[in-house]
Motif scaffolding. Sequence first.
Motif, short mmCIF file in Angstrom:
data_model
loop_
_atom_site.label_atom_id
_atom_site.label_comp_id
_atom_site.label_asym_id
_atom_site.label_seq_id
_atom_site.Cartn_x
_atom_site.Cartn_y
_atom_site.Cartn_z
N ASP A 1 0.80 -1.23 0.00
CA ASP A 1 0.00 0.00 0.00
C ASP A 1 0.83 1.28 0.00
O ASP A 1 0.28 2.36 0.19
N SER B 1 1.31 3.08 6.77
CA SER B 1 0.84 1.77 7.20
C SER B 1 1.50 1.45 8.55
O SER B 1 1.39 2.27 9.47
N CYS C 1 -4.16 3.89 2.75
CA CYS C 1 -2.88 3.69 3.45
C CYS C 1 -2.85 4.59 4.68
O CYS C 1 -2.93 5.82 4.55
#
Length: 245
Positions: free
Chosen positions: A14, A200, A218
């Motif tokens: 991500d 993240s 994210c």
Amino acid sequence: MHRLGATRSRLKADHLLQTPDTFIRSPLPGASGVEFVIHAAPQMGARFTEMTAEFVAGGSLGPAPAQRFVYVLEGELALTVGGREHVLGKGGFAYLGQGAAHTVRAVSAARAAVIEKPYEALPGAPAPEIVVGDEAAVTAAPLMGDEAVRVRALMPDGPEYDFAVNTMTFDPGAALSMVEIHVMEHGLLMLEGGGIYRLSEAWYPVQAGDFIWMRAYCPQWFGALGKRPAKYLIYKDWRRHPLGA
Ligand code: UGY
Ligand code: MN
């Protein structure tokens, strides 16, 4: 000198942190005297492209395959559009709608961030207008009332525009007030200073020259470190229904 395989760059499902030691330059069709570092592209999951274009004096971009946004990092670019020439210096920017006939030529050796995105037309919305501006002339707004985090919106915010590009300036020690998790994706180029970026489940030291891509949702947070402000250029998709309706 090599770095024994070490780098701060990271590619995760991500997000991407891409530091200058990992940049690879490539040519693109129609451009001459320009090398491109392609930071974000559909090949890694982005729905737009963001690149740094490095021009020799006289170098020029090719035609845009989509909407195009240009932000000058260094040097001077001459933009010709609608029968007029605009010379853009550092902090100068321009938005060209999809299909807008234009040329971009370097007056001197120059570098620019170039963002391109296929246009998502909205029934009933007017056609987007061409925008030419200078960041220095854009009023800064405090982020959620925090004067230590200042946002300058470089794109107009009407229904006809389907993305936003802002600069964000953080005083030393200033930070986003929350961890953001949102549907928009981001392309982010660190312009000045540095700090810590949470992406993240990882916290990364980042500095001027680094590029970050954040996929939709994210988790993201930034805090500025050091003795001078940190500043970044940030793209996000904007004002469109997630179902494309
Ligand atoms: O506009 C934004 O979503 C911005 N505040 N995000 C970010 O700085 N990571
Ligand atoms: Mn965000």
